[in-house]
Design a protein around this motif. Sequence first.
Motif, PDB file in Angstrom:
ATOM      1  N   ASP A   1       0.762  -1.168   0.096  1.00 10.99           N
ATOM      2  CA  ASP A   1      -0.033   0.152  -0.004  1.00 10.99           C
ATOM      3  C   ASP A   1       0.724   1.459  -0.030  1.00 10.99           C
ATOM      4  O   ASP A   1       0.512   2.254  -0.574  1.00 10.99           O
ATOM      5  N   ARG A   2       2.106   1.303   0.538  1.00  4.72           N
ATOM      6  CA  ARG A   2       2.867   2.411   0.876  1.00  4.72           C
ATOM      7  C   ARG A   2       3.819   2.575  -0.588  1.00  4.72           C
ATOM      8  O   ARG A   2       3.909   3.476  -1.030  1.00  4.72           O
TER       9      ARG A   2
ATOM     10  N   ARG B   1       2.061  -2.479  -5.625  1.00  6.10           N
ATOM     11  CA  ARG B   1       2.243  -4.028  -5.621  1.00  6.10           C
ATOM     12  C   ARG B   1       3.350  -4.664  -6.183  1.00  6.10           C
ATOM     13  O   ARG B   1       3.694  -5.901  -5.650  1.00  6.10           O
TER      14      ARG B   1
ATOM     15  N   TRP C   1      -3.635   1.498  -8.396  1.00 10.25           N
ATOM     16  CA  TRP C   1      -2.783   2.157  -7.363  1.00 10.25           C
ATOM     17  C   TRP C   1      -1.980   3.314  -7.660  1.00 10.25           C
ATOM     18  O   TRP C   1      -1.867   4.224  -6.954  1.00 10.25           O
TER      19      TRP C   1
ATOM     20  N   LYS D   1      -0.392   9.329   2.821  1.00 13.44           N
ATOM     21  CA  LYS D   1      -0.322   7.684   2.836  1.00 13.44           C
ATOM     22  C   LYS D   1      -1.269   7.278   3.878  1.00 13.44           C
ATOM     23  O   LYS D   1      -1.385   7.816   5.159  1.00 13.44           O
TER      24      LYS D   1
ATOM     25  N   THR E   1      -8.448   1.506  -1.983  1.00  6.51           N
ATOM     26  CA  THR E   1      -7.135   1.156  -2.699  1.00  6.51           C
ATOM     27  C   THR E   1      -5.937   1.546  -1.790  1.00  6.51           C
ATOM     28  O   THR E   1      -5.002   0.670  -1.789  1.00  6.51           O
ATOM     29  N   VAL E   2      -5.915   2.653  -1.410  1.00 10.71           N
ATOM     30  CA  VAL E   2      -4.792   3.267  -0.439  1.00 10.71           C
ATOM     31  C   VAL E   2      -4.521   2.327   0.981  1.00 10.71           C
ATOM     32  O   VAL E   2      -3.545   2.410   1.462  1.00 10.71           O
ATOM     33  N   ALA E   3      -5.614   1.522   1.236  1.00 10.40           N
ATOM     34  CA  ALA E   3      -5.562   0.747   2.636  1.00 10.40           C
ATOM     35  C   ALA E   3      -5.892  -0.798   2.381  1.00 10.40           C
ATOM     36  O   ALA E   3      -6.111  -1.568   3.169  1.00 10.40           O
ATOM     37  N   ARG E   4      -6.137  -1.134   0.964  1.00 10.66           N
ATOM     38  CA  ARG E   4      -6.510  -2.381   0.640  1.00 10.66           C
ATOM     39  C   ARG E   4      -5.683  -3.505   0.985  1.00 10.66           C
ATOM     40  O   ARG E   4      -6.018  -4.666   1.822  1.00 10.66           O
ATOM     41  N   ASN E   5      -4.589  -3.517   0.727  1.00 11.32           N
ATOM     42  CA  ASN E   5      -3.600  -4.459   1.417  1.00 11.32           C
ATOM     43  C   ASN E   5      -3.425  -4.645   2.848  1.00 11.32           C
ATOM     44  O   ASN E   5      -3.151  -5.593   3.187  1.00 11.32           O
TER      45      ASN E   5
END
Length: 500
Positions: free
Chosen positions: A142-143, A146, A259, A307, A434-438
């Motif tokens: 996420d940071r 992928r 992303w 982020k 998306t920004v926190a999905r993982n």
Amino acid sequence: MDAELNTKYDTKDLKMEKMPEEKQEETDKLVKAIGQFGKWQLMLWLLIASPIKISSAWQQLGIVFIAPATSFMCEETNLTNIIEMNTCYSDCVSYNYYTDFENTIISQFELICEKAWLSNFTQTICMFGVLMGSIIFGFIADRYGRRPALLISCMLLLVTSVGEAFCKVYWLFTAVRFFIGLATAGTMLCSFILMMEIIGPMKRELMNCLCALPMPVGQMLMPLFAYFLRSWNNFCLGVGIPHVLYLAYFFILPESPKWLISVGRLEEASKVMTQAAKWNNLPTDNMLDIAKSIASEKVNSTEPLRKATYLDLLKTKVLRINIFGSCMIWFVLGISYYGSNQYIGQTSSNVFISVLLAGVLQIPGILLSGFFCRYFGRKITMISFLIVCGGSNAFLVVPEDWFAVRLTMGAIGVGCASGAFATMYMYTTEMFPTVARNMAMGASSTVSRVGSMLAPYVAGMTIIAAWLPPVAFAIVPIVGAITCYFLPETRGKTLSDHLS
């Protein structure tokens, strides 16, 4: 005057009625640009998602063939005259080992008597690695993206899975198993999120099934490796060498355009979108303008991009409900899935057949998952699978003489647990931006690993009462079904990009 007012009023109503349709068209711009499901998505599934899922089965379940059931007998003692099988003697000089394999870690490292617990400890450490990998690689993905997260985890898995075969000391072997679990978690999570972000809403159920099916296929292939490679180190090397394929990922692995857009890297996103459109025989003009248009809809351009962190998953009521509900269900699935597989493994004295059967029984559940999710939604599918899984496990309280009933109910339990797992992977990706999905997937998967580590201990409660494990495996899925009731339905919804 009244007529003019009525005309204005009608026009306003007409615009309001059309707004949802227009909004749906706007949010589908990325899908229109790269296609719902085409040759590009299919190529990435074949070369990335499938090998990774097959490998994850080998690494997480391979302990069955690395440390299989091994009998032992003291070969020579100083004082004892009568020697029995599987009995430890304080004056024993050496032991002989009896198994279907030439060599196991039990015989290699003499994991018997007071050291017998170390064979299970190795698997616990591997699953702890999976737990930590879910957190670490969820954050990295996420940071930083992928692609880098997936490349790092793939290279780590390549090195450790091959190096595992050359470990001659138990504690070094166990340490390597930790990093194998760490890397496996990264490959599974990052590849799945990538695939779900490049697929259209109408094909999400199909992609979810395609990503889930290689796992049981890997489990079905594993007995073949073990049958022909009869020593633990040859087996480890056999399932490790195919990871050389991962070196090709440096050249073929794209970053998720979704992303890239969410973090403002629009030119890079447009290049990936152009590549996808070419593969899918779609127009490639003005991709950068399309990326800018998508980005402008998702977030106010005057606000700086921030982020996301794990704390962001707790900041709103909706996200709090989603993350707690997701974690609870993943915990339930960790216990139910591995518990059901353990039961199937106990129904046959032939480890090759039992592992093969456990893999075969997962395929119907996965296929039904895709069908039910498509036509009935994620929520109803999850609740149904969990209720049937719990009801099937309840029948395991019947006497052991009722072999057919126990095997049938156990098979249904495995299929439902597998189908629920496949559904929950997709369900979780759709509940978070998306920004926190993982990170959400990482946190949920982490809790699942805790459940999977508890499953053997739940199954071991037979020493207290024979009815306890079936009752526990019946109640736990029902708790998951109740939890799922409070989660939203996500079928057909466009994946959100930013925290609301």
